[in-house]
Design a protein around this motif. Structure first.
Motif, PDB file in Angstrom:
ATOM      1  N   GLY A 119       0.852  -1.183   0.000  1.00  0.00           N
ATOM      2  CA  GLY A 119       0.000   0.000   0.000  1.00  0.00           C
ATOM      3  C   GLY A 119       0.889   1.233   0.000  1.00  0.00           C
ATOM      4  O   GLY A 119       1.626   1.445   0.973  1.00  0.00           O
ATOM      5  N   PRO A 120       0.851   2.058  -1.061  1.00  0.00           N
ATOM      6  CA  PRO A 120       1.851   3.121  -1.232  1.00  0.00           C
ATOM      7  C   PRO A 120       1.672   4.341  -0.340  1.00  0.00           C
ATOM      8  O   PRO A 120       2.601   5.116  -0.179  1.00  0.00           O
ATOM      9  CB  PRO A 120       1.707   3.500  -2.698  1.00  0.00           C
ATOM     10  N   GLU A 121       0.505   4.545   0.249  1.00  0.00           N
ATOM     11  CA  GLU A 121       0.251   5.812   0.924  1.00  0.00           C
ATOM     12  C   GLU A 121       1.231   6.068   2.068  1.00  0.00           C
ATOM     13  O   GLU A 121       1.828   7.140   2.175  1.00  0.00           O
ATOM     14  CB  GLU A 121      -1.186   5.858   1.449  1.00  0.00           C
ATOM     15  N   GLN A 122       1.407   5.081   2.956  1.00  0.00           N
ATOM     16  CA  GLN A 122       2.322   5.286   4.078  1.00  0.00           C
ATOM     17  C   GLN A 122       3.755   5.439   3.604  1.00  0.00           C
ATOM     18  O   GLN A 122       4.533   6.196   4.183  1.00  0.00           O
ATOM     19  CB  GLN A 122       2.212   4.112   5.055  1.00  0.00           C
ATOM     20  N   ALA A 123       4.125   4.722   2.548  1.00  0.00           N
ATOM     21  CA  ALA A 123       5.476   4.855   2.009  1.00  0.00           C
ATOM     22  C   ALA A 123       5.702   6.265   1.476  1.00  0.00           C
ATOM     23  O   ALA A 123       6.779   6.856   1.651  1.00  0.00           O
ATOM     24  CB  ALA A 123       5.713   3.833   0.909  1.00  0.00           C
ATOM     25  N   ARG A 124       4.711   6.823   0.831  1.00  0.00           N
ATOM     26  CA  ARG A 124       4.847   8.184   0.301  1.00  0.00           C
ATOM     27  C   ARG A 124       4.969   9.205   1.423  1.00  0.00           C
ATOM     28  O   ARG A 124       5.756  10.148   1.348  1.00  0.00           O
ATOM     29  CB  ARG A 124       3.663   8.505  -0.603  1.00  0.00           C
ATOM     30  N   ILE A 125       4.198   9.017   2.459  1.00  0.00           N
ATOM     31  CA  ILE A 125       4.297   9.936   3.603  1.00  0.00           C
ATOM     32  C   ILE A 125       5.675   9.834   4.239  1.00  0.00           C
ATOM     33  O   ILE A 125       6.310  10.845   4.564  1.00  0.00           O
ATOM     34  CB  ILE A 125       3.196   9.618   4.640  1.00  0.00           C
TER      35      ILE A 125
END
Length: 829
Positions: free
Chosen positions: A210-216
């Motif tokens: 899931g990319p969202e946490q990685a982007r943050i």
């Protein structure tokens, strides 16, 4: 067990045991859980192949996030086309029924569609008595499947984690991958350094987590909260990506709009949390927006901190962004600050800010800075009105400015500025005192205290956020040593400062000074290399009026090396008109005069030398340490064989100014004075010049003095003394690469060119080192008392040495000492 399954032995053994039970009619289900890309698929694939070869029917499926809404998508992979009207019992019989034991595997079961999950759970409930083994993999996130499986006694949970550092076997590889097998394999394909394969593998892991946490995490630089999937997969360590390439890959995959929005959100978050201004500023520059009411102040404060930490490029970025939304006086202050610090890293670029500042309402500090920058770029007409406004307001930093003007732009300085610190800020004091040291040396006041002060400033001068900066303070202190003829001390400090980290302009300024030191030692190739390197690091446009220093050095070095075209090219380089009214312009005028003299334009050369004299006298800087214009003018007159009385006046005046102590200028003056003297007086004057120039280390002037001494000896019929001088001069010319002296020196190597008769060489070889040193000085014409003072021994010791020397060389008096002794002059210091 299959190879390539390090630290998976226990899971393999468990699966093998479960397969044995399934073969015996005791159906089993196993759930392999673990972070993404930790080898679950590989384990499942290898185990399936293993059972298939041992008689199992293998039915397999793979869950995909994109097919979660596709009814019976996983079931279709297992059984083929499915009729939705068939009930669960019939589907379970199709899945579990076979003449052979059955292995059912579903990789990434967390992405299975709901109908297929119902079929799988129905099969699990019917395993009792079935010759079947169901093996599922998921990412360890709790869900309904886990709860359901816990109810069945024939279910087994297996955990898979990233490899340990021991299993990886390479601490650096482990640090970059956290033991994640996919990242490890990609790192190996990139030859051990994070490259395209590493970045692609990491992005694959990120999308599966899931990319969202990685982007943050990528935007913030660390994880703001719980990121169990990213951490468990080995992608993060202490909340941060393990390598900048990983963070960069995540950021690069985002669209510009996504990046801007996320960076802006992160900047607000960190600001509300009270984060360091530099942290918030980095996020604001990532968003390329400063439209929040608090953003401008944060960026300016971050720039202040960045300068103090010597991160000048960062400070420029912050101020460039702050300027985009600032207005009025706030904008002017930001632009002034930007110009001041950008000058330290890109001098030519800083000039673009000044037009806006000339008419702006600036505070005293920024106005003083503006005066200095305008004068640096040769914009004196625009600087004068600003200077008058500064003087009218009488700010605290005015004394430092007046002192700087007196040293660099004397015509603009107020007369009578006291040479002591008038500003108590550390950076200003360092530059103020360095400038005062230059003025003390150039004003012929107490030179020794000024030299000591310059060395003290070199110990403390470092880049600082004052009106001036440490590199300029160091530059001024080095020039004070240079003008005081302390070349050894100056060179030592210069090399030390160049060995320290510094900006490109700092390196350029120090390299230019080192080139001037080399030039004054007659090290022509080194002087050329340093001067041209300085001009490559910072082009003339960035040097402003200070371009006079490296240009002058390069012009003189090229001229003396016979590279006349190179010197002419440098003279054609455009320079500000205001440069010729600055201290830097005196260097340039003198260099141009030397080039004119070398190319036969004697009167043009004389005009430049006399201009140097007029300017330095007007400014109170008439000392040969700046430029020896009197000896140069005398040389020009002598080339025309006229006005001998004026030549002698200039030379006697020069000798009076330098005093009786040894100096390069004194040696050069004595050499020229000999040319105006009677033939019988010339050898003594030239021998003294040779001794002085040898001690001072000026190889170029030494070669000229040796050549003149050779001619003087020939003029009085002492041919045996003439030849060694000629050979020594020729050797120095070749060593220095002083091609301009070839025609002057090389023809002298005629007559007694042998290195002494055999008997003389053999006798010289019998002298001890101490005897040789005394004999050389005696042959040069020094008295016993002068030799004793020079060699730091007693006059009695000199007499004893000379007695032994006479006996060994078979001579009875000083005048009979062999001329071959003169070839040992450089070794007899």
């Amino acid at each position: 067990m299959a190879s390539g399954l390090a630290e998976r032995e226990s899971q393999w053994d468990t699966l093998d045991r479960l397969a044995g039970l399934a073969r015996a009619g005791k159906g089993q289900v196993a759930l392999i859980s673990g972070p993404v890309a930790t080898g679950k698929t590989t384990l499942l694939q290898l185990f399936g192949e293993h059972l298939e070869t041992s008689g199992f029917t293998w039915r397999r499926a793979i869950g995909a996030e994109s097919e979660e809404a596709l009814p019976y998508g996983v079931t279709t992979q297992l059984l083929g086309p499915v009729d939705p009207d068939h009930g669960l019992p019939e589907l379970c019989r199709a899945a579990l029924g076979s003449d052979e034991p059955v292995l059912i595997t579903v990789d990434d079961v967390q992405h299975a569609d709901e109908p297929s999950l119902e079929v799988l759970l129905a099969c699990v409930r019917r395993l009792a008595g079935a010759r079947a083994l169901i093996v599922l993999t998921d990412n360890a996130a709790p869900g309904p499947l886990h709860t359901e499986l816990l109810r069945h006694r024939h279910s087994t949970r297996l955990a898979v984690a990233p490899l340990s550092e021991t299993a990886v076997g390479d601490p650096e590889a482990f640090a970059l991958t956290g033991g994640n097998p996919l990242l490890l394999a990609a790192l190996g394909e990139d030859a051990g350094e994070p490259g395209p394969n590493y970045r692609q593998a990491l992005l694959s892991c990120v999308h599966r987590c899931g990319p969202e946490q990685a982007r943050i995490a990528a935007v913030l630089g660390d994880s703001p909260g719980e990121t169990p999937l990213l951490t468990a997969a080995g992608l993060l360590a202490d909340g941060r990506f393990r390598h900048p390439a990983a963070r960069a890959a995540v950021l690069a995959e985002m669209t510009p709009g996504e990046r801007t929005g996320l960076f802006a959100w992160a900047a607000r978050l960190r600001h509300e949390q009270g984060a360091d201004p530099v942290v918030v500023a980095e996020l604001l520059t990532g968003a390329d927006r400063a439209d929040e009411p608090w953003a401008g102040a944060v960026l300016v404060e971050a720039a202040e901190q960045a300068v103090q930490r010597e991160r000048i490029e960062d400070a420029v970025r912050y101020l460039e962004l702050a300027r985009t939304t600032a207005e009025g006086a706030a904008r002017s202050a930001i632009v002034a600050r930007l110009a001041r610090i950008e000058w330290r890293i890109r001098p030519a670029a800083a000039n673009r800010h000044l037009a806006e500042l000339i008419t702006a309402d600036l505070d005293d500090r920024d106005s003083i800075s503006l005066v200095r920058l305008l004068l640096w770029y040769g914009r004196s007409d625009e600087a004068v009105p600003v200077l008058e406004r500064v003087r009218a307001s009488g700010p605290a930093g005015l004394h430092a400015l007046e002192l700087w003007l007196a040293a660099n732009h004397p015509r603009l300085a107020r007369p009578g500025t006291p040479p002591h610190a008038g500003d108590d800020t550390p950076g200003a004091v360092a530059a103020d005192r360095s400038t005062a040291a230059i003025l003390a040396v150039l004003g012929r006041s107490a030179a020794e205290p000024a030299v000591a002060e310059a060395e003290l400033m070199l110990q403390v001068a470092r880049p600082s956020d004052s009106l001036v900066w440490g590199a300029e303070a160091a530059l001024q202190a080095l020039l004070a040593l240079l003008y005081a003829d302390r070349l050894d001390q100056a060179r030592s400090w210069c090399d030390k400062l160049l060995a320290e980290p510094g900006s490109v302009p700092e390196q350029a300024y120090l390299t230019a000074v080192r080139g001037e030191m080399a030039l004054r030692r007659g090290e022509l190739a080194a002087a050329w290399d340093d001067a041209t390197a300085a001009l490559e690091l910072v082009p003339p446009a960035g040097w402003g009026v200070a371009a006079g220093l490296p240009l002058a050095c390069a012009i003189v070095a090229a001229t003396r090396m016979g590279r006349i075209d190179d010197a002419a090219r440098l003279l054609a380089e455009p320079v500000p008109d205001a440069m010729l009214q600055s201290r830097w312009g005196v260097h340039y005028l003198h260099a141009r005069g030397e080039h004119y003299l070398a190319t036969g334009r004697d009167y043009a050369a004389l005009a430049d030398f006399l201009s140097c004299g007029k300017l330095t006298a007007e400014w109170g800087m008439d000392v040969p340490g700046l430029v020896p214009w009197r000896t140069s003018a005398a040389d020009a007159w002598l080339r025309k064989s006229e006005n001998r009385a004026e030549v002698r006046r200039l030379l006697n005046e020069q000798l009076a100014r330098v005093g009786p102590g040894p100096s390069r200028t004194r040696g050069a003056a004595l050499r020229l004075l000999a040319a105006t003297s009677q033939a019988h007086s010339r050898p003594q004057l030239l021998a003294e010049a040779v001794s002085i120039l040898r001690d001072c280390g000026d190889r170029f002037e030494l070669a000229r003095a040796l050549a003149d001494l050779s001619r003087a000896y020939r003029g009085v019929g002492q041919l045996r003394r003439a030849s060694p001088m000629a050979r020594l001069a020729a050797g120095i010319v070749e060593e220095c690469g002083a091609a301009i002296l070839h025609d002057e020196v090389l023809p002298l190597r005629t007559g007694h060119d042998a290195a002494g008769e055999p008997d003389t060489r053999q006798r010289l070889a019998t002298l001890t080192e101490s005897e040789m040193r005394v004999a050389v000085q005696a042959a040069a014409g020094l008295t016993n008392r002068e030799i004793a003072a020079k060699l730091h021994i007693t006059a009695s010791t000199v007499e004893q040495h000379l007695t032994r020397v006479y006996r060994k060389l078979h001579v009875t008096r000083r005048r009979d000492l062999p001329p071959e002794l003169h070839s040992h002059l450089p070794l007899a210091a």
